[in-house]
Design a protein around this motif. Structure first.
Motif, mmCIF file in Angstrom:
data_model
loop_
_atom_site.group_PDB
_atom_site.id
_atom_site.type_symbol
_atom_site.label_atom_id
_atom_site.label_comp_id
_atom_site.label_asym_id
_atom_site.label_seq_id
_atom_site.Cartn_x
_atom_site.Cartn_y
_atom_site.Cartn_z
ATOM 1 N N LEU A 67 0.827 -1.214 0.000
ATOM 2 C CA LEU A 67 0.000 0.000 0.000
ATOM 3 C C LEU A 67 0.857 1.258 0.000
ATOM 4 C CD1 LEU A 67 -2.834 -1.003 2.510
ATOM 5 C CD2 LEU A 67 -3.011 -0.820 0.025
ATOM 6 N N MET A 68 1.970 1.227 0.734
ATOM 7 C CA MET A 68 2.880 2.373 0.753
ATOM 8 C C MET A 68 3.424 2.660 -0.644
ATOM 9 S SD MET A 68 6.541 2.778 2.731
ATOM 10 C CE MET A 68 7.343 1.637 1.585
ATOM 11 N N TRP A 69 3.844 1.614 -1.351
ATOM 12 C CA TRP A 69 4.381 1.811 -2.697
ATOM 13 C C TRP A 69 3.301 2.225 -3.696
ATOM 14 C CZ3 TRP A 69 9.070 2.789 -4.069
ATOM 15 C CH2 TRP A 69 10.120 2.394 -3.240
ATOM 16 N N MET A 70 2.091 1.743 -3.491
ATOM 17 C CA MET A 70 0.976 2.226 -4.319
ATOM 18 C C MET A 70 0.801 3.726 -4.152
ATOM 19 S SD MET A 70 -2.129 -0.504 -4.040
ATOM 20 C CE MET A 70 -3.223 0.731 -4.734
ATOM 21 N N GLY A 71 0.857 4.198 -2.906
ATOM 22 C CA GLY A 71 0.744 5.634 -2.630
ATOM 23 C C GLY A 71 1.826 6.433 -3.334
#
Length: 395
Positions: free
Chosen positions: A168-172
């Motif tokens: 999720l962090m990398w998606m952000g």
């Protein structure tokens, strides 16, 4: 606007809109693992879902005035940065209360993407195209409940729930870069928009008083709370009551989203023959009938895993038609302060969604009946509000 540019805009706006749903759906298969690692119960972990909904609801009201005052891109940048840092914090959390708090902060960040994307739709497209654009966004958004829990199920089973939050962090990060590099500046901002509490509250009240706004915003939000009820209850219903594993749960969740996506795309075709008002009325009527049948089956203990999936599939299909049409009609009367309009619409929807998920956490434990009862209540109430509001609008 060229077809290639149109596709690019829809894709990025859809990614912004999907960030919140992805953040909700992807960690659902990890509820049992989170409960074990943080020495708590699945029901307590479900409160992190409620805190996320509350955070999105509150954050919508925060970002609305900021988007109108400073334009779309600056608040979007800072919101996504908050989201990225909160996602990283969730990876290292060791206490359920801190986890619930971090999910609230993560939601505050993600809703910048939600509000900005809806406001940009109003900036970029003419009023008549808005329901169709929202239907296309639903196609992109709809991939999140198909992909997120399925990916989350496999990631959780093979690598643990912490890895979900790294993803999720990398998606952000990717969405932040795409939005800053490829989205146009649709609004330079309006320095006359005040950030003082009283003018902001007056602006919200002016929007809320508009009959078309409150009729379709509340109809859509209350009907859509049935989706939040399903999302919050699904780990308990499928993994606790029907005893399916994280991977199977992910596939069930993905299958259910086909109904929502398919109906939202069918909506684009139906709009060629019917008005948005006609589609909302018929879809809501079907939703009321389906939810009541669902409740009768639940009360008489006639539901197994397959019949439960079938009833939820039909229920979600109704929402796939209702949602883009109520959103389009809610936004239609406004050409100025669309950030505030988008924020208020989203806050109402997600606030009621948070309330529904809270009721799920309180009442849904060893039986499917409370979940269905909440769905029936929301469907009937939305249908009543639609009929009362429609009569006033005609007058």
């Amino acid at each position: 606007m060229s077809k290639k540019r149109h596709f690019q805009l829809i894709l990025i706006l859809g990614a912004l809109t999907a960030l919140g749903p992805f953040s909700i759906d992807m960690y659902l298969p990890g509820f049992e693992g989170i409960a074990t690692d943080l020495n708590t119960t699945v029901a307590k972990v479900a409160m992190s879902l409620s805190s996320y909904f509350i955070g999105i609801s509150f954050g919508q009201l925060l970002y609305g005035p900021l988007l109108d005052r400073f334009g779309r891109k600056k608040p979007l940048f800072w919101g996504l940065l908050v989201y990225i840092l909160a996602s990283l914090g969730c990876v290292y959390v060791t206490n359920i209360d801190y986890f619930i708090a971090l999910r609230f902060i993560q939601a505050i960040g993600s809703c910048a993407a939600t509000v900005a994307s809806v406001a940009m739709v109003r900036d970029l497209f003419p009023v008549k195209e808005i329901p169709k654009v929202f239907s296309l966004l639903m196609l992109v958004v709809g991939l999140s409940p198909m992909l997120a829990p399925t990916i989350g199920g496999y990631v959780t089973a093979d690598y643990g729930w912490h890895t979900v939050f790294i993803i999720l962090m990398w998606m952000g990060i990717v969405i932040l870069l795409a939005s800053q590099l490829f989205l146009p500046v649709t609004s330079e901002g309006d320095p006359s928009v005040s950030l003082k509490p009283k003018p902001i509250l007056n602006s919200f009240w002016t929007v809320l008083k508009e009959p078309q706004f409150h009729t379709y915003a509340f109809t859509g939000a209350i009907a859509f709370s049935g989706l939040f009820t399903y999302v919050a209850a699904s780990p308990i219903v499928f993994m606790d009551i029907f005893k399916v594993g994280p991977k199977i749960y992910g596939w069930i969740f993905a299958f259910m989203s086909v109904s929502f996506i398919g109906a939202s795309q069918l909506n684009s075709i139906l709009l060629r023959r019917f008005t948005s008002e006609q589609l909302i009325f018929r879809a809501l009527l079907c939703q009321v009938c389906i939810s009541m049948l669902f409740l009768i089956l639940a009360l008489n203990q006639l539901l197994n895993l397959y019949s439960t999936v079938a009833m939820l599939f039909l229920f979600l299909g109704c929402l796939g038609i209702t949602n883009p049409n109520t959103a389009g009609l809610t936004m239609a009367p406004f050409t100025k302060n669309t950030g505030i309009v988008s924020a208020l619409m989203g806050a109402i929807q997600l606030g009621l969604g948070a309330l529904a998920s809270f009721f799920v956490g309180v009442f849904v434990h060893n039986s499917i009946t409370p979940m269905v009862a909440i769905m029936v209540t929301s469907s009937v109430l939305a249908f009543i509000i639609l009929n009362i509001g429609s009569r006033k609008l005609k007058q």
